[in-house]
Design a protein around this motif. Structure first.
Motif, PDB file in Angstrom:
ATOM      1  N   GLY A   1      18.710 -27.382 -26.441  1.00 46.78           N
ATOM      2  CA  GLY A   1      18.227 -26.376 -25.493  1.00 46.78           C
ATOM      3  C   GLY A   1      18.822 -25.004 -25.709  1.00 46.78           C
ATOM      4  N   GLU A   2      20.104 -24.970 -26.034  1.00 46.09           N
ATOM      5  CA  GLU A   2      20.802 -23.695 -26.231  1.00 46.09           C
ATOM      6  C   GLU A   2      20.168 -22.899 -27.367  1.00 46.09           C
ATOM      7  OE1 GLU A   2      24.205 -21.662 -24.538  1.00 46.09           O
ATOM      8  OE2 GLU A   2      23.228 -23.537 -24.026  1.00 46.09           O
TER       9      GLU A   2
ATOM     10  N   ARG B   1      17.030 -21.295 -26.222  1.00 43.74           N
ATOM     11  CA  ARG B   1      17.303 -20.163 -25.327  1.00 43.74           C
ATOM     12  C   ARG B   1      17.678 -18.924 -26.138  1.00 43.74           C
ATOM     13  NH1 ARG B   1      21.691 -17.805 -22.846  1.00 43.74           N
ATOM     14  NH2 ARG B   1      23.208 -19.357 -23.514  1.00 43.74           N
TER      15      ARG B   1
ATOM     16  N   GLY C   1      16.792 -30.916 -24.525  1.00 44.00           N
ATOM     17  CA  GLY C   1      17.362 -29.882 -23.669  1.00 44.00           C
ATOM     18  C   GLY C   1      16.539 -28.614 -23.554  1.00 44.00           C
TER      19      GLY C   1
ATOM     20  N   ARG D   1      14.547 -26.113 -21.747  1.00 46.85           N
ATOM     21  CA  ARG D   1      14.476 -25.892 -20.296  1.00 46.85           C
ATOM     22  C   ARG D   1      13.032 -25.721 -19.820  1.00 46.85           C
ATOM     23  NH1 ARG D   1      17.787 -20.697 -19.776  1.00 46.85           N
ATOM     24  NH2 ARG D   1      17.065 -20.754 -17.622  1.00 46.85           N
TER      25      ARG D   1
ATOM     26  N   GLU E   1      27.550 -23.604 -13.512  1.00 45.79           N
ATOM     27  CA  GLU E   1      26.366 -22.967 -14.075  1.00 45.79           C
ATOM     28  C   GLU E   1      26.502 -21.451 -14.077  1.00 45.79           C
ATOM     29  OE1 GLU E   1      23.560 -25.017 -11.451  1.00 45.79           O
ATOM     30  OE2 GLU E   1      22.631 -25.891 -13.230  1.00 45.79           O
TER      31      GLU E   1
ATOM     32  N   ASN F   1      22.196 -22.417 -20.756  1.00 43.97           N
ATOM     33  CA  ASN F   1      21.959 -23.860 -20.741  1.00 43.97           C
ATOM     34  C   ASN F   1      23.251 -24.601 -20.451  1.00 43.97           C
ATOM     35  OD1 ASN F   1      19.335 -23.312 -21.968  1.00 43.97           O
ATOM     36  ND2 ASN F   1      19.373 -25.479 -22.457  1.00 43.97           N
TER      37      ASN F   1
END
Length: 609
Positions: free
Chosen positions: A307-308, A311, A334, A336, A503, A508
């Motif tokens: 996910g990172e 992003r 991951g 998002r 968070e 992420n």
């Protein structure tokens, strides 16, 4: 969760034409994922030799300006296997491998696989005490290190149980120029030069239950755990992703910037490529600015992600030619929901093969039907059960049984432990037992506790919600809170620490935060010295971003577990926290006092974490 994400029968039926088109692959992949035959040779070595026979002159590995065909790469791995056998290594032995993403790493792992030797895939960020633990834990018969990590190994060498068989690969094209090994290391590129390039007989002596490699996962009880990844498990991924989900062909190339010491890169990405007899384009490290140039240079039709990574790509300034790239399918985990659809349309991606799995787990989901915002479908037996976050345990009914959630609800994900879905466990039997729930729905059953909260969205599809307990995810890596606490507690000013994930808007996962009780006023602490010590002992992703300084003991539950829920809710918000908070901003070398202005910048995305 949007109700739009719940899967209805009409939605499912709309995917039927696509599914029918790939029915042979789905059937083959499903059959492979359910294989319980312990007498048929299988695994990485067998699969690679098959791909070599099918496409000998096709490109197998691309790295910078190097290209290796299946025939060349297979022969290289054979020479490594032959040499390791000549020094007495055999099936069941372990070799610790510490090499960054490059062809030498993959050739070493394949060579070990062909010999039946288990490759311990050391996390290349590890150093100091953590690295000593990781190497000694698996009792290797040899260490194979890249030049880029020799200094890290040298620093801890006296603390290792192994006293001989240290090998070296220069940080260059070692097939063209083997380089010169430093003192205390044998040059593996030189040693293998005259070894046999033929396929060894041992390739076909690896079976379902034979160890293929160790992957290190951040345990909830401190230092990393070595998870046994068996050939049979690799074969399941090879079937599920290679044939059922990702579906590459010999003209396809997959770009992988993910570290190969994790299963997403080493297993999912590479197995998907081998199944299609295609090419794997390897990047040493991820670069958002260089990513699409590399994809176009190598003509990649797929890439692996966490996910990172997505992003970072999404945050790059938009360009008119964003969709002008060859990529059709991406595979990883991951992504998002907040950027999912936009990411697909901006970069012209047709399929997102999102997955859910863990190195040690026995339950997996794959987005074979190409729905949005889901980890996909699971064919194996799993359950999502009600969970009491305050009590930190599953809810049980009056008979002591757990309760499954309803469609649209979230709960704790469990995987049933059966012959078809075994839980191979850890090197430590006590840790293995702690990960198992027994008598869940009936007396005598056993289920693996994933530690993850998931939402049931219908038709055996799920959505990832959150990670529970003493592990959190940051920078695409699992961080063990206990491991970080042990390092913090060992520094001079810290009396007690409690670590948790918080968070940060627009990022992420969760950034590390620690509540600290000190033996001196926080204004007197040598923050630069403390920062340097923590950075020396921990991988970059595990270094806490925030420190909260308290003058009282850390709150605990009745069972003496740290009470983290309130800390997570208050996080670093100075309007909720009366205590001083320190922050390690990107690019800075020391923690500094958090001010309202800096907090506003963090929450507004001014700093690139």
């Amino acid at each position: 969760m949007s109700n739009a994400d719940v899967i209805t029968l009409p939605k499912l039926l709309s995917k039927v034409p696509e599914v029918i088109g790939n029915l042979p692959g789905l059937i083959k992949g499903s059959k492979m994922s359910k294989n319980t035959d312990a007498n048929t040779p299988l695994g990485l070595g067998v699969a690679f030799e098959h791909a070599t026979a099918q496409n000998p002159n096709g490109v197998a590995i691309l790295y910078e300006d190097r290209e290796l065909t299946y025939k060349q790469f297979n022969a290289w791995a054979n020479r490594i296997a032959d040499y390791l056998a000549s020094i007495g290594l055999k099936k069941g032995d372990t070799v610790a491998v510490d090499i960054e993403n490059r062809p030498e790493l993959l050739a070493t792992v394949l060579g070990c696989a062909k010999l039946g030797v288990c490759a311990a895939l050391l996390n290349t960020s590890q150093k100091g005490k953590v690295l000593v633990h990781s190497v000694n834990l698996v009792e290797p018969k040899a260490v194979i290190a890249g030049e880029e990590l020799v200094a890290t190994i040298q620093e801890i060498r006296d603390d290792l149980d192994l006293k001989k068989n240290f090998f070296y690969f220069a940080d260059q094209d070692t097939l063209a120029d083997p380089g010169t090994a430093p003192e205390g290391f044998a040059n593996l590129a030189t040693e293998i030069k005259d070894c046999s390039s033929e396929n060894p007989a041992t390739t076909h002596q690896t079976f379902l239950h034979d160890p293929l490699f160790y992957i290190y996962t951040s345990g909830t009880t401190g230092l990393p755990k070595a998870v046994v990844f068996k050939h049979g498990r690799w074969e399941k991924a090879y079937g599920a992703f290679g044939f059922s989900a990702v579906r590459l062909g010999k003209d396809d190339r997959l770009y992988c910037t993910l570290p190969f010491y994790h299963a997403t890169g080493m297993v999912i990405c590479w197995a998907s490529v081998i199944a299609g007899h295609g090419g794997l384009a390897v990047a040493r490290k991820f670069s958002a600015s260089r990513f699409w140039d590399d994809v176009r240079k190598h003509n990649c039709t797929a890439f692996g992600y966490v996910g990172e990574l997505c992003r970072y790509l999404h945050e790059q300034p938009e360009k008119p030619d964003d969709a002008n790239n060859p990529v059709k399918v991406i595979v990883g985990n991951g992504l998002r929901p907040s950027i999912w659809k936009n990411f697909k349309s901006r970069f012209g991606i047709e399929r997102v093969v999102e997955l859910y799995a863990s190195s040690e787990g026995n339950v997996a989901f794959t987005n074979v039907f190409n729905f949005d915002n889901t980890v996909g479908f699971s064919p194996v037996s799993y359950a999502i059960v009600k969970y009491d976050k305050e009590a930190d345990e599953p809810v049980r009914d009056k008979n002591g049984h757990m309760i499954k959630v309803s469609k649209g609800e979230s709960g704790l994900m469990l995987g049933e432990i059966t012959d078809k879905t075994p839980f191979d466990g850890y090197t430590d039997p006590d840790k293995t037992e702690k990960a198992i729930f027994r008598d869940v729905f009936k007396k005598g059953d056993a289920w693996f506790n994933t530690g993850d909260m998931m939402r049931d969205i219908g038709f055996r599809h799920a959505q990832f919600v959150d990670r529970l307990g003493d592990t959190f995810r940051w920078k695409g890596e699992n961080v063990s809170t206990t491991e970080v606490e042990q390092i913090l507690d060992g520094t001079a000013p810290v009396v007690e620490s409690v670590v948790y994930g918080v968070e940060i808007p627009g990022t992420n996962g969760r950034a590390g935060m620690a509540e600290l009780r000190l033996n001196q006023p926080h204004g007197d602490v040598d923050w630069a010295g403390l920062t340097a010590e923590v950075q020396r002992e921990l991988p970059p992703y595990a270094v806490p971003v925030f420190l909260r300084i308290t003058d009282h003991g850390v709150e605990t539950t009745g069972t003496f577990k740290h009470q983290k829920n309130k800390l997570k809710e208050e996080k670093y918000d100075l309007q909720k926290v009366d205590d001083p908070v320190y922050v390690l901003l990107p690019g800075e070398s020391a923690y500094q006092r958090l001010t309202p202005e800096i907090q506003q910048g963090i929450d507004g995305g001014q700093y690139r974490f």
